[in-house]
Design a protein around this motif. Structure first.
Motif, short mmCIF file in Angstrom:
data_model
loop_
_atom_site.label_atom_id
_atom_site.label_comp_id
_atom_site.label_asym_id
_atom_site.label_seq_id
_atom_site.Cartn_x
_atom_site.Cartn_y
_atom_site.Cartn_z
N PRO A 1 0.82 -1.22 0.00
CA PRO A 1 0.00 0.00 0.00
C PRO A 1 0.86 1.26 0.00
O PRO A 1 1.89 1.32 0.66
N VAL A 2 0.41 2.26 -0.75
CA VAL A 2 1.15 3.52 -0.87
C VAL A 2 0.56 4.53 0.11
O VAL A 2 -0.65 4.82 0.04
N PRO A 3 1.35 5.08 1.03
CA PRO A 3 0.83 6.07 1.99
C PRO A 3 0.21 7.27 1.27
O PRO A 3 0.71 7.72 0.23
N GLY A 4 -0.87 7.78 1.84
CA GLY A 4 -1.50 8.97 1.29
C GLY A 4 -2.44 8.73 0.13
O GLY A 4 -2.98 9.69 -0.43
N THR A 5 -2.65 7.48 -0.25
CA THR A 5 -3.50 7.19 -1.42
C THR A 5 -4.84 6.55 -1.02
O THR A 5 -5.55 6.02 -1.87
N TYR A 6 -5.17 6.60 0.26
CA TYR A 6 -6.41 5.96 0.71
C TYR A 6 -7.63 6.63 0.08
O TYR A 6 -7.70 7.86 -0.05
N HIS A 7 -8.60 5.83 -0.30
CA HIS A 7 -9.85 6.34 -0.85
C HIS A 7 -10.96 5.35 -0.53
O HIS A 7 -10.72 4.15 -0.38
N GLU A 8 -12.16 5.84 -0.42
CA GLU A 8 -13.29 4.97 -0.12
C GLU A 8 -13.71 4.19 -1.36
O GLU A 8 -13.56 4.65 -2.49
N VAL A 9 -14.24 2.98 -1.12
CA VAL A 9 -14.72 2.11 -2.19
C VAL A 9 -16.11 1.60 -1.79
O VAL A 9 -16.52 1.73 -0.63
N PRO A 10 -16.86 1.02 -2.74
CA PRO A 10 -18.19 0.49 -2.40
C PRO A 10 -18.11 -0.55 -1.28
O PRO A 10 -17.22 -1.40 -1.25
N ALA A 11 -19.06 -0.48 -0.38
CA ALA A 11 -19.07 -1.38 0.78
C ALA A 11 -19.42 -2.80 0.37
O ALA A 11 -20.22 -3.03 -0.54
N THR A 12 -18.80 -3.77 1.07
CA THR A 12 -19.11 -5.19 0.88
C THR A 12 -19.31 -5.83 2.26
O THR A 12 -18.46 -6.60 2.72
N PRO A 13 -20.40 -5.49 2.95
CA PRO A 13 -20.60 -6.02 4.30
C PRO A 13 -20.70 -7.54 4.30
O PRO A 13 -21.21 -8.15 3.37
N GLN A 14 -20.20 -8.12 5.39
CA GLN A 14 -20.16 -9.57 5.52
C GLN A 14 -21.38 -10.11 6.25
O GLN A 14 -21.95 -9.45 7.13
N ARG A 15 -21.79 -11.33 5.87
CA ARG A 15 -22.90 -11.98 6.56
C ARG A 15 -22.45 -12.41 7.96
O ARG A 15 -21.42 -13.07 8.11
N ILE A 16 -23.21 -12.03 8.96
CA ILE A 16 -22.78 -12.20 10.35
C ILE A 16 -22.56 -13.67 10.69
O ILE A 16 -21.55 -14.04 11.30
N VAL A 17 -23.49 -14.54 10.30
CA VAL A 17 -23.40 -15.95 10.69
C VAL A 17 -22.55 -16.74 9.70
O VAL A 17 -21.54 -17.36 10.06
N VAL A 18 -22.94 -16.73 8.44
CA VAL A 18 -22.29 -17.58 7.44
C VAL A 18 -20.82 -17.23 7.27
O VAL A 18 -19.94 -18.09 7.34
#
Length: 498
Positions: free
Chosen positions: A53-70
Motif C-alpha cells: 500500500p502507498v501512503p497517502g492514497t487511501y480512498h473509499e470504495v463500495p461497501a461489501t458487508p459480511q454476513r454475520i453468521v455464514v
C-alpha cells in the motif's frame, strides 16, 4: 439455651466467572469484525509495483458487508486455505503478507511432533538432571546457569509448557540446598519466560509474526539478542538477590510459613539423584540444537547482507520438512522402533493442535476485514493517529498497545496472526522497520505471560511449587517494571537509529 441456636455462617459463594478461552475470544472478534463491516466505511490504498500500500492514497470504495453468521463460520476455514482468485488459484501472499495460514499451522504441528519425539527419548530431562547433579554443593551457581539454559529453550523453541516437567527436580534440589520453592519456581518460570520475551528464532512468536509481517525471521535479531541478554541479566540478579537473602534467613522467604511442609514434600528422590546422561542422550541433544541452527541459517538472506554464503531462501514449507527430518533422525538415534517414533510424533503434534487451530481462527479475523474492505480503513485511521509521533514514539506506542492485547489474547501465535497484517504495513508508512513491530509484539506478549493468571504455565508452575499467586505477584512486579523499562528504551533507541 438460646431459642434460636447459633448456626454456622454460610460459606461465601465463589464467583463462577472465568475468563473465556482464546478460542472463544478470537471467534467473538470474528463476529465483531463482521458487524463492523456494516458500520465502518470500506476503503483501499493504491498499491505499488510490489503490491504494497502507498501512503497517502487511501480512498473509499463500495461497501461489501459480511454476513454475520455464514461468513463468520467460514472465515477461519478460508483463513487457513488462502484466497482464491477469479482463475481459481489459491493465493497465500498479497502485499508481502501471508494470507493462507495452513503452512504456518502445519509447521506448528510438526514442531510439536519434533518436541514430542525429543522429550520421549529423555535426553532433555537427562541433560538438565546431569547439570543439576554436577552443581550440587555449588547450588548458588545453579541459578544463573539453569536460568540461562531455560532461557535458551525459550528463545529458540518457545519452551513454556515443557518446563513443567522439570519443576519437581529443580524444586527438590533447591529446597535441599537451603533455598525455597519461590527460588526454584522463578528459575523455571522467569528463565523460560525471559527467553520467550527475548525470542530470537522462536517459531511460535518470532517466526509466525515475521511470516505474517512478510519479513525474514532474521530481521531485527540483533535487537532481540540485546533485549534477551539484558533482560536475562536483570532476571538472574533479581532471583539471586532474593535467593541468597532466604538462604541466610529462611524467615524472609515468601513461603516461610510453609517451610516445614515443603521440605518434607519436596525431598529429592533416589531417581532424581542418580539421573544419568548417556552418550546417546548427548548425540540427541546435539542434533536437537542442530535443527535450530539449520533453520536459522536457511532463513537468513546472506546475499542481501553482502555475506558470501549460499542463501537458501527457506520459508515455512522448507522449515516444516526440516523439522520432520530431524524428528525421524532423533527417533532413530533414540533407538525408537517405528511404532514408538510415530506415536511420539503424533502425541507431540496433538499437544500443539490447539495452537494450530488458534492460528486458523485468528486468521479468520483478517479474512473478514479484507473481504469487507475495512482493513485499509483501519490502517488509514491508525496512519492519521500515529503519523506525527516519530519513529521512537511509534515503537513505544506499539509496545504499549500490545500489553493489553496480550492479556486479551495470551496466545502468542494468535496475537501475531491478528495484529501483524495491520501493524506491519503501518510501520512501513512511517518509515519504521517492520521488525520493530515484531520485537515490540513479542516483548510485550512475553512480559505479560510472566504473570497473567490466564497462563497455564504461570498457574501450573506456581501450583507445583506451592507458591500462592498473590505472593508471587507482589514479589515479581518490580522485575516486570524493570523489564518493561529496558524494552521501551531499547525499542526507542533502535527506532531512532534505524
Amino acid at each position: 439455651m438460646s431459642e434460636h441456636p447459633e448456626q454456622a455462617a454460610p460459606a461465601p459463594k465463589r464467583s463462577r466467572f472465568t475468563l473465556p478461552s482464546a478460542y472463544t475470544i478470537l471467534f467473538g472478534l470474528i463476529v465483531v469484525m463482521a458487524v463492523a463491516t456494516w458500520l465502518i466505511p470500506a476503503g483501499a490504498y493504491d498499491s505499488d509495483a510490489e503490491g504494497n500500500p502507498v501512503p497517502g492514497t487511501y480512498h473509499e470504495v463500495p461497501a461489501t458487508p459480511q454476513r454475520i453468521v455464514v461468513d463468520s463460520l467460514t472465515a477461519p476455514i478460508n483463513g487457513l486455505y488462502g484466497i482464491e482468485d477469479e482463475a481459481g488459484t489459491i493465493s497465500y501472499y498479497n502485499s508481502g503478507v501471508l494470507f493462507g495460514a495452513i503452512d504456518v499451522a502445519l509447521f506448528i504441528i510438526v514442531i510439536g511432533g519434533f518436541l514430542g519425539v525429543t522429550m520421549q527419548t529423555g535426553a532433555i530431562q537427562a541433560g538438565i538432571g546431569r547439570l543439576v547433579a554436577r552443581l550440587r554443593g555449588r547450588e548458588k551457581w545453579m541459578i544463573p546457569i539453569l536460568m540461562s539454559v531455560f532461557a535458551l529453550g525459550g528463545t529458540t523453541f518457545g519452551m513454556a509448557e515443557e518446563s513443567l516437567a522439570f519443576y519437581a527436580l529443580v524444586i527438590a534440589v533447591m529446597v535441599a540446598a537451603g533455598y525455597d520453592t519461590v527460588t526454584a519456581a522463578a528459575i523455571l518460570l522467569l528463565g523460560c519466560g525471559i527467553g520467550v520475551l527475548g525470542s530470537t528464532i522462536n517459531p511460535f512468536a518470532t517466526g509466525i509474526a515475521s511470516g505474517f509481517a512478510g519479513i525474514p525471521i532474521s530481521d531485527g535479531i540483533g535487537l532481540r539478542i540485546l533485549i534477551l541478554l539484558i533482560s536475562l541479566a536483570v532476571g538472574i540478579w533479581f532471583v539471586l538477590r532474593y535467593a541468597e537473602r532466604v538462604r541466610r534467613d529462611p524467615a524472609k522467604s515468601l513461603v516461610a510459613d510453609m517451610k516445614a511442609d515443603n521440605d518434607a514434600h519436596f525431598k529429592l528422590s533416589a531417581d532424581d539423584a542418580t539421573r544419568q546422561l548417556t552418550g546417546r542422550h548427548k548425540a540427541i541433544l546435539a542434533v536437537f540444537g542442530l535443527a535450530f541452527v539449520v533453520m536459522m541459517y536457511a532463513v537468513i538472506p546472506w546475499s542481501d547482507l553482502g555475506i558470501p554464503l549460499p542463501t537458501l531462501w527457506w520459508w515455512f514449507p522448507e522449515m516444516t520438512a526440516s523439522f520432520l527430518f530431524f524428528s525421524v533422525l532423533i527417533g532413530l538415534l533414540g533407538g525408537m522402533n517405528e511404532g514408538r517414533l510415530t506415536s511420539s510424533f503424533v502425541d507431540g503434534g496433538r499437544d500443539l493442535l490447539g495452537v494450530a487451530l488458534i492460528i486458523g481462527i485468528a486468521r479468520g479475523i483478517t479474512v473478514i476485514m479484507n473481504n469487507g474492505q475495512i482493513t485499509d480503513t483501519v490502517l488509514h485511521w491508525a496512519e492519521l493517529a500515529l503519523g506525527d509521533v516519530g519513529a521512537a514514539g511509534f515503537a513505544i506506542v506499539m509496545y504499549t498497545l500490545f500489553l493489553p492485547l496480550s492479556f486479551l489474547i495470551p496466545s502468542s501465535s494468535g496475537l501475531a496472526t491478528v495484529a501483524m497484517p495491520i501493524m506491519a504495513p503501518l510501520a512501513g508508512f512511517l518509515g519504521v522497520p517492520q521488525d520493530l513491530v515484531v520485537t515490540a509484539y513479542q516483548s510485550a506478549n512475553g512480559l505479560m505471560n510472566l504473570f497473567i493468571p490466564t497462563s497455564a504455565v504461570v498457574m501450573g508452575g506456581l501450583a507445583i511449587a506451592r507458591v500462592p499467586y498473590g505472593r508471587y505477584l507482589r514479589w515479581v512486579w518490580p522485575l516486570l517494571a524493570i523489564l518493561a523499562g529496558v524494552t521501551v528504551v531499547l525499542l526507542g533507541v533502535a527506532a531512532v537509529l534505524s
